[in-house]
Design an enzyme around this catalytic site. Structure first.
Site, PDB file in Angstrom:
ATOM      1  N   ASN A 140      38.288  64.953  -3.208  1.00 23.09           N
ATOM      2  CA  ASN A 140      37.657  65.974  -2.873  1.00 23.09           C
ATOM      3  C   ASN A 140      36.289  66.254  -3.758  1.00 23.09           C
ATOM      4  OD1 ASN A 140      38.891  66.081  -0.486  1.00 23.09           O
ATOM      5  ND2 ASN A 140      40.097  68.240  -1.155  1.00 23.09           N
ATOM      6  N   THR A 195      39.626  75.469   2.567  1.00 23.12           N
ATOM      7  CA  THR A 195      40.322  74.266   2.018  1.00 23.12           C
ATOM      8  C   THR A 195      39.021  73.673   1.412  1.00 23.12           C
ATOM      9  OG1 THR A 195      41.565  74.045   3.814  1.00 23.12           O
ATOM     10  CG2 THR A 195      41.572  72.059   2.286  1.00 23.12           C
ATOM     11  N   GLY A 221      37.737  75.470  -3.693  1.00 24.58           N
ATOM     12  CA  GLY A 221      38.013  75.318  -5.191  1.00 24.58           C
ATOM     13  C   GLY A 221      37.626  73.971  -5.883  1.00 24.58           C
ATOM     14  N   ASP A 222      37.770  72.849  -5.048  1.00 20.02           N
ATOM     15  CA  ASP A 222      37.161  71.640  -5.466  1.00 20.02           C
ATOM     16  C   ASP A 222      35.673  71.544  -5.558  1.00 20.02           C
ATOM     17  OD1 ASP A 222      39.898  70.746  -5.386  1.00 20.02           O
ATOM     18  OD2 ASP A 222      39.628  70.337  -3.170  1.00 20.02           O
ATOM     19  N   LYS A 250      42.754  66.642  -4.042  1.00 24.17           N
ATOM     20  CA  LYS A 250      41.762  67.292  -4.777  1.00 24.17           C
ATOM     21  C   LYS A 250      40.893  66.357  -5.707  1.00 24.17           C
ATOM     22  CE  LYS A 250      45.115  71.149  -5.202  1.00 24.17           C
ATOM     23  NZ  LYS A 250      44.515  72.012  -4.183  1.00 24.17           N
ATOM     24  N   SER A 254      33.330  69.498   4.761  1.00 26.71           N
ATOM     25  CA  SER A 254      32.455  70.652   4.584  1.00 26.71           C
ATOM     26  C   SER A 254      31.787  70.751   3.361  1.00 26.71           C
ATOM     27  CB  SER A 254      33.543  71.647   4.463  1.00 26.71           C
ATOM     28  OG  SER A 254      34.186  71.716   3.373  1.00 26.71           O
ATOM     29  N   ASN A 284      44.316  61.975  -0.987  1.00 24.51           N
ATOM     30  CA  ASN A 284      45.090  62.370   0.205  1.00 24.51           C
ATOM     31  C   ASN A 284      44.748  62.186   1.315  1.00 24.51           C
ATOM     32  OD1 ASN A 284      47.117  63.431  -1.870  1.00 24.51           O
ATOM     33  ND2 ASN A 284      46.411  65.282  -1.446  1.00 24.51           N
ATOM     34  N   LEU A 337      37.965  83.429  -8.530  1.00 25.39           N
ATOM     35  CA  LEU A 337      38.712  84.801  -7.794  1.00 25.39           C
ATOM     36  C   LEU A 337      38.217  84.787  -6.468  1.00 25.39           C
ATOM     37  CD1 LEU A 337      36.723  87.128 -10.495  1.00 25.39           C
ATOM     38  CD2 LEU A 337      39.116  86.234 -10.444  1.00 25.39           C
ATOM     39  N   GLY A 338      38.181  83.712  -5.784  1.00 28.63           N
ATOM     40  CA  GLY A 338      38.045  83.645  -4.209  1.00 28.63           C
ATOM     41  C   GLY A 338      36.618  84.574  -3.890  1.00 28.63           C
TER      42      GLY A 338
HETATM   43  O1  RIB Z   1      42.087  71.220  -2.613  1.00 27.79           O
HETATM   44  C1  RIB Z   1      42.328  70.927  -1.317  1.00 27.79           C
HETATM   45  C2  RIB Z   1      43.124  69.710  -1.201  1.00 27.79           C
HETATM   46  O2  RIB Z   1      44.244  70.020  -1.505  1.00 27.79           O
HETATM   47  C3  RIB Z   1      43.177  69.216   0.266  1.00 27.79           C
HETATM   48  O3  RIB Z   1      42.040  68.351   0.632  1.00 27.79           O
HETATM   49  C4  RIB Z   1      44.690  68.536   0.324  1.00 27.79           C
HETATM   50  O4  RIB Z   1      44.506  67.021   0.054  1.00 27.79           O
HETATM   51  C5  RIB Z   1      45.275  69.078  -1.328  1.00 27.79           C
HETATM   52  O5  RIB Z   1      45.499  68.068  -2.082  1.00 27.79           O
END
Ligand code: RIB
Length: 299
Positions: free
Chosen positions: A44, A244, A247-248, A41, A287, A12, A217-218
């Site tokens: 990333n 942001t 999680g990825d 996602k 990041s 994205n 769990l953040g």
């Molecule tokens: O996990 C973060 C991602 O979720 C962002 O980069 C965004 O594109 C969404 O897909």
């Protein structure tokens, strides 16, 4: 060359605005200047794995508008194999509209665009990239039929990050080795209304022929749950700037650990550190840390 990790998923263009707080329904707030950052996602997770030193391939679809060049270049600069990242004519690229609040939390709306056109036939076309990778990393920003085709085709370990949250057919879940939901996603997958805990994840791990469920769990870290055991992996204390992509990077680091033959608990401990460091800088892909940066930023 056969990749160590193949990501089948989304790319994205992230349109990011910093705001004091995420607006309520019906509310308008003023924010900072708009930033246009490569995200998604899938992409990333691919970039995160490459930053950690892995050989990575990305399978998916870009659209025909100008953002496609930006999204492809953001992968290729990290030597990610994009031969099976196809271009879809007459279709826009995926876009994510992201509001990042002062406490680092975010709110995201995704327009899937070309990501929504990935098919099971695309997975077949990708051939050995999916079949022979040591780990195949999947998420839910592309159609479930394509996710299932990838899980079925893979001979390596299959990690599914079920984000954004959705109910999933058992015909997909039975081809997943490691499920990596957050607590919201776990609640939806397990059909629980209230708060979820390790017992819910254990029940899911027992119900499906799955190696493990790793619940993120953040700030509290993660829980590694197998049919017989649940191990809590705590997170380092950090002050997040932007969550942001955390999680990825967690999912990518878990895959990285498995490629390096770490135990699942050790791989999760590494993933918790990588995820924490990802929150220290703004934007998703900018990041994502190298192993050296993880050590430096947590020392
Ligand atoms: O996990 C973060 C991602 O979720 C962002 O980069 C965004 O594109 C969404 O897909």
């Amino acid at each position: 060359m056969t990749p160590e990790i193949t990501v089948v998923g989304s790319a994205n263009l992230d349109l990011v605005v910093e705001v004091e707080y995420v607006p309520q329904v019906g509310e308008t707030v003023l924010g900072g200047d708009l930033a246009r950052i490569p995200g998604g996602k899938g992409a990333n997770q691919a970039v995160a794995a490459a930053r950690l030193g892995r050989q990575v391939a990305m399978v998916g679809r870009l659209g025909a508008d100008s953002a496609g060049n930006i999204l492809r270049a953001a992968l290729e600069v990290h030597d990610i194999d994009t031969t099976s990242l196809l271009t879809t004519r007459d279709t826009p690229n995926g876009v994510a509209m992201i509001a990042v609040a002062a406490d680092g939390d975010n709110s995201i709306v995704v327009s899937p665009g070309a990501n929504g056109r990935v098919t099971a036939a695309d997975i077949e076309t990708a051939g050995a990239l999916v079949r022979d990778a040591r780990v195949v990393l999947l998420q839910l920003e592309i159609p479930v039929a394509a996710v299932e085709a990838a899980a079925r085709a893979a001979s390596g370990r299959v990690i599914l990050n079920p984000a954004p949250a959705a109910e999933l057919p058992s015909s997909l879940l039975e081809h997943v080795d490691i499920l990596v939901p957050n607590q919201t996603e776990l609640a939806i997958l397990s059909g629980h209304d209230g708060p979820v805990d390790a017992s819910v994840a254990t029940e899911l791990a027992r119900r499906l022929p799955m190696e493990a469920v790793v619940v993120t769990l953040g700030a509290e870290g993660a829980m590694v749950v197998t049919p017989d055991d649940a191990v809590h992996v705590p997170a380092p204390k950090v002050t997040p700037v932007d969550t942001t992509g955390a999680g990825d990077s967690f999912c990518a680091a878990l895959a990285d650990g498995l490629v390096r033959s770490l135990s699942l608990v050790d791989a999760a401990a590494w993933a918790v550190q990588v995820g924490a460091v990802t929150t220290l800088r703004p934007g998703a892909q900018p990041s994502l840390p190298t192993p050296t940066e993880v050590m430096q930023l947590l020392s």
